[in-house]
Design an enzyme around this catalytic site. Structure first.
Site, PDB file in Angstrom:
ATOM      1  N   GLU A   1       0.843  -1.200   0.000  1.00  0.00           N
ATOM      2  CA  GLU A   1       0.000   0.000   0.000  1.00  0.00           C
ATOM      3  C   GLU A   1       0.879   1.251   0.000  1.00  0.00           C
ATOM      4  O   GLU A   1       1.816   1.346   0.781  1.00  0.00           O
ATOM      5  CB  GLU A   1      -0.903  -0.023   1.247  1.00  0.00           C
ATOM      6  CG  GLU A   1      -1.706   1.237   1.485  1.00  0.00           C
ATOM      7  CD  GLU A   1      -2.575   1.633   0.301  1.00  0.00           C
ATOM      8  OE1 GLU A   1      -3.313   0.779  -0.211  1.00  0.00           O
ATOM      9  OE2 GLU A   1      -2.496   2.811  -0.116  1.00  0.00           O
TER      10      GLU A   1
ATOM     11  N   CYS B   1     -10.757  17.117  20.671  1.00  0.00           N
ATOM     12  CA  CYS B   1     -10.045  15.866  20.968  1.00  0.00           C
ATOM     13  C   CYS B   1      -8.816  15.619  20.123  1.00  0.00           C
ATOM     14  O   CYS B   1      -8.036  14.739  20.431  1.00  0.00           O
ATOM     15  CB  CYS B   1     -10.981  14.665  20.886  1.00  0.00           C
ATOM     16  SG  CYS B   1     -11.516  14.270  19.212  1.00  0.00           S
TER      17      CYS B   1
ATOM     18  N   HIS C   1     -25.245  -3.506  -2.153  1.00  0.00           N
ATOM     19  CA  HIS C   1     -26.356  -3.545  -3.110  1.00  0.00           C
ATOM     20  C   HIS C   1     -26.920  -4.959  -3.250  1.00  0.00           C
ATOM     21  O   HIS C   1     -26.190  -5.934  -3.149  1.00  0.00           O
ATOM     22  CB  HIS C   1     -25.876  -3.053  -4.477  1.00  0.00           C
ATOM     23  CG  HIS C   1     -25.431  -1.615  -4.467  1.00  0.00           C
ATOM     24  ND1 HIS C   1     -26.312  -0.577  -4.483  1.00  0.00           N
ATOM     25  CD2 HIS C   1     -24.192  -1.068  -4.423  1.00  0.00           C
ATOM     26  CE1 HIS C   1     -25.634   0.573  -4.457  1.00  0.00           C
ATOM     27  NE2 HIS C   1     -24.339   0.303  -4.409  1.00  0.00           N
TER      28      HIS C   1
END
Lengths: 423, 501
Positions: B34, B457, B52
């Site tokens: 990746e 945060c 779907h």
């Protein structure tokens, strides 16, 4: 069944910023069994990270930084012995009956069930984000709200960026512009959609003019571009209806965008109790003791209305604590009738929403648009004061005595009237 | 027993699913490669998240899409249970508002019959309103497909990769493939920015960049990918307009319809637009004023009441890899031997992903004549991070007893505890993520996904990343850039030292 820790209180104060600390101190002073809950690991809230002056001018008659201001309250807390817990997150509020509410609180020691006759809700506000103000384009790193940037700089010593565009000229935006300039960053511009600055005049002068930072009024940032980090913003001039004027677009190169586009009262926990909300303030509707539409739940500070000054926030906290005392002693706030406070000409918002006419009241109001040489009036009680100027950035404060208010029959109206033009 | 080294280019939903399927075999060593710091950051990150039913795929023009869509829908029901992926199965309503649209919608009843999609039928006014009270009362009816579902696509990729790594797959992040090396008409590996990775089989699941990988190999040179942008509006979870079913407009020649859904996390979401971009605009995930306005208009056709604009908490856009004529290119090549294309897997690619993975395995078996041996101990299960959110106070109390970090809430809006953030960091390290990003933690814990969008945060999460990785706070990576540019005190001291202050 459950073995959750249970405690009983007269007052549970939710939120340990200036409003909550002031409320907890006052409630404890009044002899009420009180506990203050704070989500962060330290008390103090936003003033902790405010290293600029301008705090305490009303309350202490001194010019203090936010940090100094809040430390004065820490000293008082210690002297009086206010009970508090930090790193405590309120999971939910249960309304059981008129005199009993439960505050479910998550802590590192487990979940606490805090039974209380009253609650003072002082959790402050949240900042509006990029998406709420309709900015489109890329979503790269280098976009911060003003509060986040301030936390980074003044609590953790991290400089967010070097070439900065600030969206919004409220006090928060102005103060952050100066703060960045002081750290050697270049503030390219402060962009304001309104035709006038959103903050106090003293801040426009001290934060922008003294540092040669351009303020672009009637302008809006419409999009942000950047691959990894912000590279530029597109700015456009807007008309009176805040619509972009085609052909006026230009770009400003920058690596940082700071959003100071206003605050919203943080009322999530109250909304889940179906409390009555005032669309004008974004906060709860309250009576003169800052009690909400749910009996025994009070609200103060920026969770009630966005205030100009921490001084006002502290006063509201103290007022709510006095309300809690009256509520507990009388099993409710005694009043024969609640009379609405109505918004008249050029009044955008006013706090409180209801008065009894049986107590003196301080009304805080904001105008919808700036005006010069006006009277602020409450016709029902014969109140009238002259103001050289009124601006949306500066709250108007009306101190109305019990005697004066006793004249009001059905309601009182706050209004701004220009002095008749003299030829 | 012959061993096969397989390199998969791209850790999106397709690459991850293939990795999981291949991890079932004793004699396959899988490298999942990746280019981004984390998995799922391409096409998988921003889409409609719908599983779907398969009634919208024309069986004549797109038989492969039709078959794998229906199979994928069935497989996901198993996968989400095995991998503890947030999912729901509310069914969908293709809402029509005119006779013309009704006519156009009828064709999907026929598709459903041929594709063997169960339960698809037309519902009219009363039944439509009973099925979905939030629907616009002007709607005439809808095509109801009860097998439609929703998942959280990012969490699906993360879950699948965690499971695949658990079963022996090796993940290489921040590793960009720029060449597939071929010798004697066989692939022998891939060249990356981090060196050469040997492989007997190279599977191209590079999403928006799959045509580039395919082209360097020199197969099917006609193939190219056109990015199609989809913009979305995401609303605050407190907005009370929350359709139970998946709603969407009738597809036209130009668009697949605009969806109005409640995500598995309880947020109303509206989208996508469908805008074809120039072939080189593969990172153009910007939003536009026009696109967002279009979504408001289309949603107005479906919904009885639109939510207030002030309740939008985020707008975003994703790119879909559109192949020529909408045809997926899934093929194992014998010339050069060992190359596999899984390219142009536009919608319903997410739905079909598990079925595509099985299909790829079949292709590989038949073209490469693989002799595969199943693992005796393959673990099909993966557990999600234990969360505070949506638990009773008694349950939370018990969690805190096991670990006090559950009692420290960092993200107020989504009620995310310190324990969850620490667990996310641990899991990222475990799969081989090198740069722990604040965004990666957001996708795993939802910290920063609420109405304040991280303003309360982000610094708390960044502080934890700093603590657990040793990276200074200002250098913690948020998405692709650093949180800050420097230490304020160091900058000042540096200047003073140079005598410029």
């Amino acid at each position: 069944m459950s073995n959750l820790i249970e405690e009983r209180y007269d007052v549970v104060v939710i939120g340990g910023g200036p409003a909550g600390i002031a409320a907890a101190i006052r409630a404890t002073e009044l002899g009420l069994k009180t506990i203050l809950l704070e989500n962060r690991d330290v008390l103090g809230g936003i003033p902790l990270q405010c290293v600029h002056p301008g705090f305490g001018l009303h309350y202490f008659k001194e010019d203090l930084t936010g940090t100094q201001f809040i430390h004065r309250f820490f000293e008082r807390m210690e002297r009086i012995g206010v009970e508090y817990i930090t790193s405590a997150h309120v999971h939910s509020i249960e309304y059981r009956d008129y005199m009993e509410k439960v505050v479910n609180t998550i802590t590192r020691k487990g979940v606490l069930r805090l039974y209380s006759k009253t609650i003072i809700y002082t959790v402050g506000a949240r900042e509006r984000t990029l998406f709420e103000i309709g900015v489109v384009g890329d979503r790269p790193d280098g976009i911060y709200t003003a509060g986040e940037a301030q936390t980074m700089m003044d609590i953790y010593g991290v400089l967010p960026g070097k070439d900065v565009v600030i969206i919004g000229s409220g006090d928060v935006g102005l103060i952050m512009a100066r703060r960045f300039a002081l750290e050697g960053a270049r503030v390219k511009a402060v962009i304001e959609i309104m035709p006038y600055p959103g903050g106090l005049m003293r801040n426009v002068v001290q934060c922008l003019r003294d540092f040669n930072i351009p303020l672009l009024l009637s302008h809006a940032v419409i999009s942000i571009a950047g691959k990894k980090r912000v590279e530029k913003v597109t700015v456009v001039k807007v008309d009176e209806g805040f619509r972009p004027i085609p052909g006026t677009e230009f770009e400003i190169a920058c690596d940082t965008v700071v959003i100071a586009a206003g605050l919203r009262p943080n009322i999530d926990l109250l909304e889940r109790l179906s409390i009555a909300i005032d669309p004008a303030t974004g906060g709860p509707m309250v009576n003169e003791l800052l009690e909400t539409s749910i009996p025994g739940i009070f609200v103060a500070g920026n969770a009630l209305v966005i205030n100009d000054l921490a001084d006002y926030v502290v006063e509201q906290g103290e007022k709510a604590a006095e309300g809690a005392k009256i509520f507990i002693e009388n099993s409710g706030i005694p009043a024969e009738e609640w009379k609405p406070v109505k918004r008249g000409r050029n009044i955008r918002l006013a706090i409180p929403h209801y008065i009894s006419g049986e107590r003196s009241v301080t009304i805080l109001a904001r105008v919808a648009k700036p005006e010069q040489r006006v009277f602020v009036e409450v016709p029902e009680v014969g109140y009238k004061t002259f103001h050289m100027a009124v601006r949306p950035a500066e709250m108007i404060r009306l101190d109305l005595s019990k005697d004066a208010l006793s004249k009001a029959e059905k309601s009182v109206t706050i209004e701004v009237k220009p002095i008749a033009y003299r030829a | 027993m012959h061993r096969y080294r397989v390199a998969i280019v791209g850790a999106g939903i397709i690459g991850a699913s293939i990795a999981r399927i291949l991890s079932m075999y004793e004699n396959i060593d899988v490298s999942l490669i990746e280019k981004e710091p984390d998995v799922g950051w391409g096409v998988s990150k921003a889409n409609t998240a719908v599983i779907h039913p398969g009634h919208e795929e024309d069986p004549k023009s797109y038989p492969l899409r039709a078959r794998l869509c229906k199979e994928g829908n069935e497989l996901w029901r198993e996968w989400v249970r095995e991998l503890d992926i947030p999912a729901k199965w509310p069914g969908e309503l293709m809402v029509f508002t005119s006779d013309e649209e009704e006519k156009a919608a009828e064709k999907y009843i026929e598709f459903a019959k041929v594709n063997k999609v169960p339960g698809v039928r037309v519902v009219y006014r009363e039944e439509l309103r009973a099925l979905e009270p939030t629907v616009n009362p002007d709607a005439l009816g809808a095509v109801y497909a009860p097998t439609a579902g929703m998942i959280s696509p990012m969490e699906a990729v993360i879950a699948i990769v965690e499971n695949a790594v658990e079963n022996g797959v090796k993940l290489f992040t921040e590793t960009e493939v720029f060449n597939v090396r071929v010798s004697a008409n066989r692939v022998i590996g891939v060249d990356t920015n981090r060196g050469f990775i040997e492989a007997d089989v190279v599977i191209n699941a590079a999403g928006l960049y799959a045509d580039k990988i395919s082209n360097v190999v020199g197969v099917d040179t006609w193939f190219f990918i056109k990015p199609r942008r989809g913009e979305y509006l995401l609303f605050d979870e407190d907005v009370d307009i929350k359709p139970t079913r998946i709603l969407h407009t009738v597809p036209t020649l130009v668009t697949k319809g605009v969806y109005v859904v409640t995500t598995v996390h309880g947020n109303l979401m509206i989208g996508p637009t469908a805008e074809d971009l120039p072939v080189d605009a593969r990172e153009a995930t910007l939003t536009t004023r026009e696109g967002l306005e279009y979504l408001w208009r289309e949603a107005g056709k479906i919904l009885k009441v639109l939510p207030p604009r002030s309740r939008v908490i985020r707008t975003f856009a994703g790119l879909r890899p559109e192949p020529p004529n909408g045809q997926w290119l899934i093929k194992a090549y014998d010339s050069p031997w060992g190359f596999v294309n899984v390219a142009g897997t536009r919608s319903p690619g997410l739905t079909a992903a598990p079925a595509i993975a099985l299909h790829v395995l079949e292709q590989m078996r038949s073209v490469f004549d693989l002799r595969l041996v199943k693992k005796e101990k393959w673990n099909p299960f993966r557990k999600d991070i234990v969360r505070v959110r949506n638990r009773s106070i008694e349950e939370i109390d018990r969690l805190v007893e096991t670990n006090p970090d559950y009692g420290e809430i960092l993200c107020y809006c989504r009620m995310v505890s310190k324990a969850e953030v620490v667990e996310a960091i641990k899991r990222m390290k475990a799969i081989g993520v090198k740069t722990i990003t604040v965004d990666g933690i957001k996708f795993r814990t939802y910290a920063g996904m609420g109405k304040c969008q991280g303003s309360f945060c982000r610094w708390r999460v960044a502080l934890l990343v700093s603590k657990y990785t040793g990276v200074p706070l200002e250098s913690v990576v948020v998405k692709r850039g650093s949180y800050g540019v420097g230490d304020v005190k160091l900058l000042l001291r540096g200047r003073a030292a140079k005598g410029q202050g």
